[in-house]
Design an enzyme around this catalytic site. Sequence first.
Site, short mmCIF file in Angstrom:
data_model
loop_
_atom_site.label_atom_id
_atom_site.label_comp_id
_atom_site.label_asym_id
_atom_site.label_seq_id
_atom_site.Cartn_x
_atom_site.Cartn_y
_atom_site.Cartn_z
N GLU A 1 -3.09 0.57 -3.74
CA GLU A 1 -2.47 -0.74 -3.47
C GLU A 1 -1.83 -1.24 -4.75
O GLU A 1 -2.47 -1.27 -5.81
CB GLU A 1 -3.54 -1.74 -3.00
CG GLU A 1 -2.98 -2.93 -2.28
CD GLU A 1 -2.94 -2.76 -0.77
OE1 GLU A 1 -2.31 -3.60 -0.11
OE2 GLU A 1 -3.53 -1.80 -0.26
N CYS B 1 0.82 -1.21 0.00
CA CYS B 1 0.00 0.00 0.00
C CYS B 1 0.86 1.26 0.00
O CYS B 1 0.34 2.37 -0.09
CB CYS B 1 -0.94 0.01 1.21
SG CYS B 1 -0.09 0.00 2.79
#
Length: 529
Positions: free
Chosen positions: A519, A472
């Site tokens: 992400e 992330c």
Amino acid sequence: MLRRLGQCPFLLISRGIRGQVCSGAKPRRRSVPLEQQISDELRFPLVDDQLQRLVKESNLKQHKDDRPQKTRQKEPQKIKSKNNLKKIKPRRNTPLTSPVTCEDQHQLLAQVVTPLCQVPYYQQLKMKEHQTQKVLQVLSKRLTEVRAPVVRTVRGLPCPLEPTRPSPDLIAYRNKDEFGIRTGVDGDPKTVGFFVGRPSDPLMVCVPPTYLINMKESHKFIVQSFQNYIRQSAHDACHQFDDGGIWRNITVRSTQSGDKMACVVIHPQQLPAEGIQEVMEDLRRYFFEGEGSECELDSLYLQACKHTRCTREQAPLQLVAGKEHITETCCDLTFQISPDAFFQINTRGAEVLYRTLQEIAEVSPITTLLDICCGTGTISLVMAPHVRGTVGIDEITGAIEDAKKNAYNNSISNTTFIQGKAEKILPKLTQTLRNCADVVAVVNPARAGLHPSVIQTIRQCEAINKLIYISCKPDGFAMENFVSLGSTRSTGVKKDHSAPFVPRYAVPVDMFPHTDHVELVLLFDRVTN
């Protein structure tokens, strides 16, 4: 076709073709711009109108005394070029130059938490693809410096990059929120919400999450109720560990079915065990018998933590009232969630993430999946029906316990979960993994990335031929992991003769609409010649 997809219209966006990568051919890229691939009825004007309408309806539900009296609405940010896209940054790292007021506190908080909320969603997706492209360009340069055997694409990237895959939910998609306690703009030191300004900034204030569009109304209601409770409490808030206060923060979790869990964290200070029990009993009465019962909590925990953060071994999580776990459904599986368990904060976005993982991993019934940093076993259990078996590793005892229970509850028998550090467990599995025909590893670490010793262990485990790294924050410490995977330079006393891993395919998945986060799913193949 649209009617069959129901509430997932954005999933109509075509997928990249990963299959051609393994054969050495370059994946086909879309020639049609992203916004043209969305049907006319689902293009951004409708999305934005719907977004604004939902925000307006949400605002009307709030109490009048919680609203800013005079809020000047800014014009939507106009985006003309990629150069302008790079300039949109959240205010969380910007020092305050003037005091926050009642009139601008919610606007400033939106700029911190949801800095892209005024940007059309299709444009957000393009921004995040551009952001990922910049990360991969840096990675390409870094890999060249360490002599990694990388073949660049025409855009100077170390591998093909697919356009950003969208989140099915744009509003109120977060299933977990952690709120701090500090002084608000009204001067009350027991204000619960998010911070505007740096912690070291004397102008920093705490602002309630009243108008944040990525948060559920149920979470906001619980926070407001908790704030009412601590303001009536005789105990002070704990702003600094030595100030004598006890109230530190509250974490709220919920599921798609409506289960709600809260975990209150206090600093025990000099409270004896009896004093902590009194706090727990007061919380129980308030949330399950008193005014707070309107929150309809299914589970309430308390943790007495003397440090910045505590594991359950350092400070036990004590059940105040309700159920031990709440249950979430993802990819047609059920997962029990304990207060300290890791679970993706966007449940339906997680389903997109896991489908992406299935596509690019190209597993088969002879594949053994190695799930490093497995947490509660989500990836292992989602992938289990498609592989020969999975092995999950995590050093957190509670996470492994949850993973085993989740496997049992879903009647999945081809999974194994081992508690311990990956750098210690992997060498013991090396001989067993050598007997496996196809071994694919998946890592989904926290923002801090993996410890260098874990990367070294993965490289030296010769049975692993593919690695999928989910990050992330790919421009942070994860970047060092990427470089170490591909490096052919000796960095230690003994030369590392293990074959490197190089990136083969990259897919950004938007798990965090209206924020600048994305992400990244990055596939690495081991270079064997």
